[in-house]
Design a protein around this motif. Structure first.
Motif, PDB file in Angstrom:
ATOM      1  N   ASP A 126      40.967  21.082   3.881  1.00 50.65           N
ATOM      2  CA  ASP A 126      39.713  20.464   4.303  1.00 50.65           C
ATOM      3  C   ASP A 126      38.567  21.467   4.351  1.00 50.65           C
ATOM      4  OD1 ASP A 126      40.940  17.957   4.651  1.00 50.65           O
ATOM      5  OD2 ASP A 126      41.609  18.533   6.663  1.00 50.65           O
ATOM      6  N   GLY A 127      38.875  22.735   4.049  1.00 50.25           N
ATOM      7  CA  GLY A 127      37.840  23.750   4.057  1.00 50.25           C
ATOM      8  C   GLY A 127      37.613  24.376   5.423  1.00 50.25           C
ATOM      9  N   ASN A 128      38.511  24.076   6.364  1.00 48.61           N
ATOM     10  CA  ASN A 128      38.411  24.705   7.680  1.00 48.61           C
ATOM     11  C   ASN A 128      39.043  26.088   7.629  1.00 48.61           C
ATOM     12  OD1 ASN A 128      37.320  22.343   8.992  1.00 48.61           O
ATOM     13  ND2 ASN A 128      39.379  21.487   8.920  1.00 48.61           N
ATOM     14  N   TYR A 129      38.549  26.969   8.467  1.00 53.21           N
ATOM     15  CA  TYR A 129      39.146  28.300   8.584  1.00 53.21           C
ATOM     16  C   TYR A 129      40.032  28.319   9.818  1.00 53.21           C
ATOM     17  CZ  TYR A 129      35.677  29.849   5.199  1.00 53.21           C
ATOM     18  OH  TYR A 129      34.918  30.001   4.071  1.00 53.21           O
ATOM     19  N   ASN A 130      41.296  28.594   9.616  1.00 50.57           N
ATOM     20  CA  ASN A 130      42.228  28.710  10.730  1.00 50.57           C
ATOM     21  C   ASN A 130      42.437  30.188  11.009  1.00 50.57           C
ATOM     22  OD1 ASN A 130      43.420  25.764  11.071  1.00 50.57           O
ATOM     23  ND2 ASN A 130      43.218  26.169   8.887  1.00 50.57           N
ATOM     24  N   VAL A 131      41.930  30.636  12.147  1.00 49.86           N
ATOM     25  CA  VAL A 131      42.055  32.040  12.524  1.00 49.86           C
ATOM     26  C   VAL A 131      43.244  32.164  13.467  1.00 49.86           C
ATOM     27  CG1 VAL A 131      40.955  34.033  13.607  1.00 49.86           C
ATOM     28  CG2 VAL A 131      39.572  32.392  12.299  1.00 49.86           C
ATOM     29  N   TYR A 132      44.206  32.974  13.086  1.00 45.72           N
ATOM     30  CA  TYR A 132      45.384  33.202  13.911  1.00 45.72           C
ATOM     31  C   TYR A 132      45.290  34.585  14.517  1.00 45.72           C
ATOM     32  CZ  TYR A 132      47.202  29.096  11.572  1.00 45.72           C
ATOM     33  OH  TYR A 132      47.366  27.823  11.103  1.00 45.72           O
ATOM     34  N   ILE A 133      45.365  34.656  15.836  1.00 43.42           N
ATOM     35  CA  ILE A 133      45.304  35.934  16.543  1.00 43.42           C
ATOM     36  C   ILE A 133      46.676  36.176  17.171  1.00 43.42           C
ATOM     37  CG2 ILE A 133      44.143  37.274  18.344  1.00 43.42           C
ATOM     38  CD1 ILE A 133      42.164  36.430  16.236  1.00 43.42           C
ATOM     39  N   ASN A 134      47.168  37.392  17.028  1.00 45.33           N
ATOM     40  CA  ASN A 134      48.481  37.738  17.582  1.00 45.33           C
ATOM     41  C   ASN A 134      48.424  37.722  19.110  1.00 45.33           C
ATOM     42  OD1 ASN A 134      50.973  38.846  18.273  1.00 45.33           O
ATOM     43  ND2 ASN A 134      50.940  40.274  16.552  1.00 45.33           N
ATOM     44  N   LYS A 135      49.179  36.810  19.705  1.00 46.59           N
ATOM     45  CA  LYS A 135      49.123  36.672  21.167  1.00 46.59           C
ATOM     46  C   LYS A 135      49.832  37.805  21.899  1.00 46.59           C
ATOM     47  CE  LYS A 135      53.122  33.628  21.926  1.00 46.59           C
ATOM     48  NZ  LYS A 135      53.504  32.286  22.422  1.00 46.59           N
ATOM     49  N   ASN A 136      50.561  38.646  21.165  1.00 47.34           N
ATOM     50  CA  ASN A 136      51.241  39.777  21.797  1.00 47.34           C
ATOM     51  C   ASN A 136      50.337  40.992  21.965  1.00 47.34           C
ATOM     52  OD1 ASN A 136      53.748  38.419  21.968  1.00 47.34           O
ATOM     53  ND2 ASN A 136      54.106  38.833  19.797  1.00 47.34           N
ATOM     54  N   MET A 137      49.137  40.932  21.376  1.00 52.54           N
ATOM     55  CA  MET A 137      48.206  42.047  21.499  1.00 52.54           C
ATOM     56  C   MET A 137      47.446  41.946  22.818  1.00 52.54           C
ATOM     57  SD  MET A 137      48.535  43.763  18.670  1.00 52.54           S
ATOM     58  CE  MET A 137      49.220  43.552  17.034  1.00 52.54           C
ATOM     59  N   SER A 138      46.855  43.060  23.239  1.00 49.03           N
ATOM     60  CA  SER A 138      46.056  43.049  24.468  1.00 49.03           C
ATOM     61  C   SER A 138      44.820  42.186  24.260  1.00 49.03           C
ATOM     62  CB  SER A 138      45.627  44.464  24.834  1.00 49.03           C
ATOM     63  OG  SER A 138      44.675  44.938  23.899  1.00 49.03           O
ATOM     64  N   HIS A 139      44.222  41.752  25.362  1.00 49.37           N
ATOM     65  CA  HIS A 139      43.032  40.904  25.283  1.00 49.37           C
ATOM     66  C   HIS A 139      41.923  41.596  24.511  1.00 49.37           C
ATOM     67  CE1 HIS A 139      40.156  37.844  26.372  1.00 49.37           C
ATOM     68  NE2 HIS A 139      39.324  38.787  26.790  1.00 49.37           N
TER      69      HIS A 139
END
Length: 77
Positions: free
Chosen positions: A26-39
Motif C-alpha cells: 500500500d506504500g506505507n513504511y513499516n519501521v521496526y525498532i529492536n525492542k531489546n535496545m535501550s530507549h
C-alpha cells in the motif's frame, strides 16, 4: 490507497539489527525498532530510519536488497 503512512513497531530483532524499514504494497513504511535496545538507542534508531525515508533510500538498489534479506523477520511478529 491514500497517502503514505509510517507505522512504527517495537519488535524483537537480532541484537545486530537496531531497526529496519519495510515498505508494504500500500506504500506505507513499516519501521521496526529492536525492542531489546535501550530507549536512547531506539530513539536514535527511529531518527535514523526516518532519515532514510525522507531521503528516499528505500528506492536505492542496496536498500532493497538489504530489506529483502531481512523481511523474513516481519513474519515472526
Amino acid at each position: 490507497g491514500g497517502g503514505m503512512n509510517t507505522i512504527v513497531r517495537l519488535v524483537k530483532l537480532p541484537m545486530t539489527i537496531r531497526g529496519m524499514i519495510v515498505s508494504d504494497p500500500d506504500g506505507n513504511y513499516n519501521v521496526y525498532i529492536n525492542k531489546n535496545m535501550s530507549h536512547e538507542i531506539q530513539r536514535l534508531t527511529y531518527r535514523h530510519e526516518s532519515e532514510h525515508i525522507i531521503s528516499g533510500d528505500l528506492y536505492s538498489e542496496e536498500s532493497v536488497m538489504t530489506l529483502e534479506s531481512r523481511a523474513k523477520y516481519k513474519t515472526g511478529l
